[in-house]
Structure formats: C-alpha cells, structure tokens
Design a protein around this motif. Structure first.
Motif, PDB file in Angstrom:
ATOM      1  N   ALA A 120      -4.741  31.068  33.919  1.00  0.00           N
ATOM      2  CA  ALA A 120      -5.520  31.158  35.240  1.00  0.00           C
ATOM      3  C   ALA A 120      -5.767  32.711  35.573  1.00  0.00           C
ATOM      4  O   ALA A 120      -5.057  33.608  35.148  1.00  0.00           O
ATOM      5  CB  ALA A 120      -4.430  30.834  36.342  1.00  0.00           C
ATOM      6  N   VAL A 121      -6.796  32.837  36.229  1.00  0.00           N
ATOM      7  CA  VAL A 121      -7.356  34.289  36.514  1.00  0.00           C
ATOM      8  C   VAL A 121      -7.734  34.560  38.067  1.00  0.00           C
ATOM      9  O   VAL A 121      -7.938  33.424  38.991  1.00  0.00           O
ATOM     10  CB  VAL A 121      -8.753  34.536  35.932  1.00  0.00           C
ATOM     11  CG1 VAL A 121      -9.588  33.443  36.006  1.00  0.00           C
ATOM     12  CG2 VAL A 121      -9.133  36.029  35.906  1.00  0.00           C
ATOM     13  N   TRP A 122      -7.405  35.730  38.670  1.00  0.00           N
ATOM     14  CA  TRP A 122      -7.890  35.950  39.957  1.00  0.00           C
ATOM     15  C   TRP A 122      -8.323  37.437  40.187  1.00  0.00           C
ATOM     16  O   TRP A 122      -7.378  38.315  39.317  1.00  0.00           O
ATOM     17  CB  TRP A 122      -6.588  35.708  40.907  1.00  0.00           C
ATOM     18  CG  TRP A 122      -5.361  36.479  40.818  1.00  0.00           C
ATOM     19  CD1 TRP A 122      -4.825  37.516  41.485  1.00  0.00           C
ATOM     20  CD2 TRP A 122      -4.202  36.183  39.797  1.00  0.00           C
ATOM     21  NE1 TRP A 122      -3.813  37.989  41.070  1.00  0.00           N
ATOM     22  CE2 TRP A 122      -3.417  37.176  40.060  1.00  0.00           C
ATOM     23  CE3 TRP A 122      -4.123  35.141  38.703  1.00  0.00           C
ATOM     24  CZ2 TRP A 122      -1.839  37.022  39.390  1.00  0.00           C
ATOM     25  CZ3 TRP A 122      -2.846  35.210  37.963  1.00  0.00           C
ATOM     26  CH2 TRP A 122      -1.862  36.064  38.486  1.00  0.00           C
ATOM     27  N   ALA A 123      -8.710  37.693  40.907  1.00  0.00           N
ATOM     28  CA  ALA A 123      -9.283  39.376  41.315  1.00  0.00           C
ATOM     29  C   ALA A 123      -8.434  40.068  41.974  1.00  0.00           C
ATOM     30  O   ALA A 123      -7.620  39.411  42.813  1.00  0.00           O
ATOM     31  CB  ALA A 123     -10.622  39.043  41.909  1.00  0.00           C
ATOM     32  N   SER A 124      -8.115  41.158  41.828  1.00  0.00           N
ATOM     33  CA  SER A 124      -7.410  42.195  42.850  1.00  0.00           C
ATOM     34  C   SER A 124      -8.363  42.353  43.860  1.00  0.00           C
ATOM     35  O   SER A 124      -9.625  42.847  43.757  1.00  0.00           O
ATOM     36  CB  SER A 124      -7.071  43.178  42.192  1.00  0.00           C
ATOM     37  OG  SER A 124      -6.512  44.397  42.937  1.00  0.00           O
ATOM     38  N   ASN A 125      -8.027  42.320  45.023  1.00  0.00           N
ATOM     39  CA  ASN A 125      -8.586  42.399  46.522  1.00  0.00           C
ATOM     40  C   ASN A 125      -7.966  43.786  46.867  1.00  0.00           C
ATOM     41  O   ASN A 125      -8.358  44.141  48.071  1.00  0.00           O
ATOM     42  CB  ASN A 125      -8.413  41.405  47.415  1.00  0.00           C
ATOM     43  CG  ASN A 125      -9.599  40.489  47.122  1.00  0.00           C
ATOM     44  OD1 ASN A 125     -10.584  40.216  47.220  1.00  0.00           O
ATOM     45  ND2 ASN A 125      -8.879  39.233  46.321  1.00  0.00           N
ATOM     46  N   GLY A 126      -7.279  44.513  46.174  1.00  0.00           N
ATOM     47  CA  GLY A 126      -6.574  45.818  46.645  1.00  0.00           C
ATOM     48  C   GLY A 126      -7.239  47.127  46.298  1.00  0.00           C
ATOM     49  O   GLY A 126      -6.621  48.076  46.446  1.00  0.00           O
ATOM     50  N   GLY A 127      -8.619  46.963  45.832  1.00  0.00           N
ATOM     51  CA  GLY A 127      -9.426  48.369  45.757  1.00  0.00           C
ATOM     52  C   GLY A 127      -9.009  48.702  44.060  1.00  0.00           C
ATOM     53  O   GLY A 127      -9.767  49.816  43.895  1.00  0.00           O
ATOM     54  N   SER A 128      -8.553  48.019  43.296  1.00  0.00           N
ATOM     55  CA  SER A 128      -8.096  48.315  42.014  1.00  0.00           C
ATOM     56  C   SER A 128      -9.276  48.266  40.824  1.00  0.00           C
ATOM     57  O   SER A 128      -9.254  48.746  39.752  1.00  0.00           O
ATOM     58  CB  SER A 128      -6.964  48.003  41.284  1.00  0.00           C
ATOM     59  OG  SER A 128      -6.983  46.675  41.299  1.00  0.00           O
ATOM     60  N   GLN A 129     -10.245  47.593  41.396  1.00  0.00           N
ATOM     61  CA  GLN A 129     -11.360  47.224  40.464  1.00  0.00           C
ATOM     62  C   GLN A 129     -10.694  46.335  39.028  1.00  0.00           C
ATOM     63  O   GLN A 129     -10.980  46.911  37.878  1.00  0.00           O
ATOM     64  CB  GLN A 129     -12.270  48.064  40.213  1.00  0.00           C
ATOM     65  CG  GLN A 129     -12.973  48.750  41.148  1.00  0.00           C
ATOM     66  CD  GLN A 129     -13.929  47.676  41.623  1.00  0.00           C
ATOM     67  OE1 GLN A 129     -14.777  46.871  40.834  1.00  0.00           O
ATOM     68  NE2 GLN A 129     -14.019  47.211  43.061  1.00  0.00           N
ATOM     69  N   SER A 130      -9.797  45.392  39.293  1.00  0.00           N
ATOM     70  CA  SER A 130      -9.361  44.909  38.371  1.00  0.00           C
ATOM     71  C   SER A 130      -8.867  43.278  38.613  1.00  0.00           C
ATOM     72  O   SER A 130      -9.391  42.866  39.369  1.00  0.00           O
ATOM     73  CB  SER A 130      -7.807  45.507  38.018  1.00  0.00           C
ATOM     74  OG  SER A 130      -6.972  45.217  39.024  1.00  0.00           O
ATOM     75  N   LEU A 131      -8.871  42.539  37.440  1.00  0.00           N
ATOM     76  CA  LEU A 131      -8.457  41.344  37.480  1.00  0.00           C
ATOM     77  C   LEU A 131      -7.316  40.846  36.627  1.00  0.00           C
ATOM     78  O   LEU A 131      -6.781  41.654  36.066  1.00  0.00           O
ATOM     79  CB  LEU A 131      -9.746  40.362  37.005  1.00  0.00           C
ATOM     80  CG  LEU A 131     -10.093  40.302  35.762  1.00  0.00           C
ATOM     81  CD1 LEU A 131      -9.229  39.763  34.709  1.00  0.00           C
ATOM     82  CD2 LEU A 131     -11.752  40.031  35.592  1.00  0.00           C
ATOM     83  N   PHE A 132      -6.517  39.826  37.147  1.00  0.00           N
ATOM     84  CA  PHE A 132      -5.183  39.561  36.582  1.00  0.00           C
ATOM     85  C   PHE A 132      -5.544  38.059  35.828  1.00  0.00           C
ATOM     86  O   PHE A 132      -5.988  37.204  36.324  1.00  0.00           O
ATOM     87  CB  PHE A 132      -4.176  39.525  37.566  1.00  0.00           C
ATOM     88  CG  PHE A 132      -3.721  40.663  38.334  1.00  0.00           C
ATOM     89  CD1 PHE A 132      -2.753  41.492  37.772  1.00  0.00           C
ATOM     90  CD2 PHE A 132      -4.620  40.932  39.327  1.00  0.00           C
ATOM     91  CE1 PHE A 132      -2.376  42.714  38.279  1.00  0.00           C
ATOM     92  CE2 PHE A 132      -4.156  42.127  39.812  1.00  0.00           C
ATOM     93  CZ  PHE A 132      -3.161  43.090  39.365  1.00  0.00           C
TER      94      PHE A 132
END
Length: 259
Positions: A120-132
């Motif tokens: 599963a994948v999701w985007a960081s919405n905390g300003g880190s320009q990353s995804l998990f």
C-alpha cells in the motif's frame, strides 16, 4: 424484416459491440525470474473483489513467459502470478494490489522466493516531499523454518512469527511509472495476523494474538502528473540475493497529493 427494423437491429448490435469494447481491457506482460529469464507456462490470476474468490479470472503464460488477459474493466483488489507446480517448493508469488484496470496496459511481472505482500502507498502531507509504502515481506527459506519469539514492542511483549528476509537499505528499490525513486529510510513494524498456533515446538500459548514483521518505507516523491501511477517495489534478501516484487496503483491530484 422491414427497413426500419433492420436499421434498429443494426444500431443495437453496433451499440452492444461498442459497449463491450468499452467494458473490457487487455492487460499483458512478461513474467520473468530474478535473472530476467522468462518463466514459461506460469499462471496469472486477477481478483476483482477479494483475495481469491469465485470471481477470480485465471490466465496462462505461453512458452516465452508472455501473458495476455482480456478482462472486464474496473478496479481489482489484486492480481498474483506464480509457477503453480513450484509454489512453496522453489518459488513464491508476485502480487499486485489496488489495481485500476480501466484501459489497456502492460504489467510486467517478476517472482522468485520472496513476496512483497499487501503493498500500500500514501503521500506525506507534512511538507516532506515523500511518500510511504507499507508491505509484509515473506521469504520462502524462512517460511520453511519460521522464527518464533517474543518481542517487546512499546512496552508490550508480542508473539512474533517471523518469515521475513534479511534486508538493508540497499536491498529495497522502488520505481514510479518505471522511473527509480530514492529510498530515504525504512522501519520494521508488526502486523496482527490472527491467532498463534501452539504446537509442540512453539513458545506461544493457544489462541495467543500473533504478529508478523512488516516494513514501512519512506521514499522521495517525484513531481507527479495528476492521474494514475504505478509503484513497483523490489526487495532482495541481503544474504541469498533472492528477490521479490510487488506493484500497486495510486492516483494523485494536480499537487502530487491526494493518495
């Protein structure tokens, strides 16, 4: 049949054919092993609604490892591919998850002795320009002799059934739409998978909650166009160099978020 009736019949047939064309898609690709060699006569199974269910759709690879599946367009819970006679003997499975199969597309497959399970994948919405990405890695060699132990997690002892491969940062790779994305870091977590078995050699008590190791990996997020994307994760056991791959679809908005 009069002319009007013939015209109506032809229109109905044309409409039905057009609808059929819209409602089916062709998914194709090549199935290979860890060395990139084609796996002949393997199996590819599409699961529209569940893990494996009555509506699962089965297809065979040809002698060159190619498969072609004409299936109803739509969202699919998963697909998996394996060499059925060799499953759990010399190989495990490739898995694809949360697949949006609404147009013709190619999904290439590679499997070996490791599974990238429940990706599963999701985007960081905390300003880190990353995804998990989260997944449970499972290794055939470890599954044949599971490691059973207790681990203190946040102050609580948990019963762990561990069949994971040995992984370092260099053993985890990912790509989005075929373009590599860099791993920032990864951490182990533990997924509650049900009740433990209390066998002769098990340290666990009957019906004790059981956990299995899973990974949460953080990757740099590239600039994403709005729409659907394919994340592919490939892992390699650090000791044996055996591999596993998995894919999942996700959709981003115009800011590269929303998933």
């Amino acid at each position: 049949m009069n002319t009007h009736a013939m015209v109506m019949a032809m229109a109905l047939l044309t409409s039905s054919a057009h609808l059929y064309a819209q409602d089916t898609v062709v998914i194709d690709g090549t199935v290979t092993d860890r060395h990139g060699k084609a796996v002949p006569l393997c199996d590819v199974i599409f699961n529209p609604s569940g893990f494996i269910a009555d509506d699962s759709l089965y297809f065979k690879c040809d002698a060159n490892g190619r498969y072609r599946a004409e299936i109803p367009a739509g969202h699919y819970n998963s697909l998996y591919s394996l060499d059925l006679p060799q499953y759990a003997k010399t190989q495990l499975e490739f898995w694809g998850w949360n697949l949006q199969l609404t147009e013709n597309q190619t999904i290439d497959i590679a499997f070996d002795t490791i599974e990238v399970y429940s990706l599963a994948v999701w985007a960081s919405n905390g300003g880190s320009q990353s995804l998990f990405a989260a997944f449970r890695p499972m290794h055939l060699a470890a599954a044949k002799l599971p490691r059973l132990y207790y681990k203190n997690v946040d102050g609580t002892p948990k019963a762990i059934m561990d069949i994971s491969p040995t992984l370092t940062k260099g053993d985890i790779q990912a790509s989005i739409d075929g373009e590599p994305v860099a791993l920032i870091d990864f951490h182990w977590s533990y997924e509650h998978t049900g009740q433990c078995s209390a066998g002769k050699d098990s340290p666990f008590s009957e019906n004790e909650p059981c956990y299995m190791p899973m990974i949460i990996a953080q990757f740099h997020k590239p600039k994403l166009a709005p729409g659907k994307h394919l994340l592919r994760v490939r892992i390699q056991d650090h000791l044996s160099k055996e591999i596993g791959e998995g894919v999942t679809h996700f959709s981003s908005n115009s800011m590269g978020l929303g998933f």
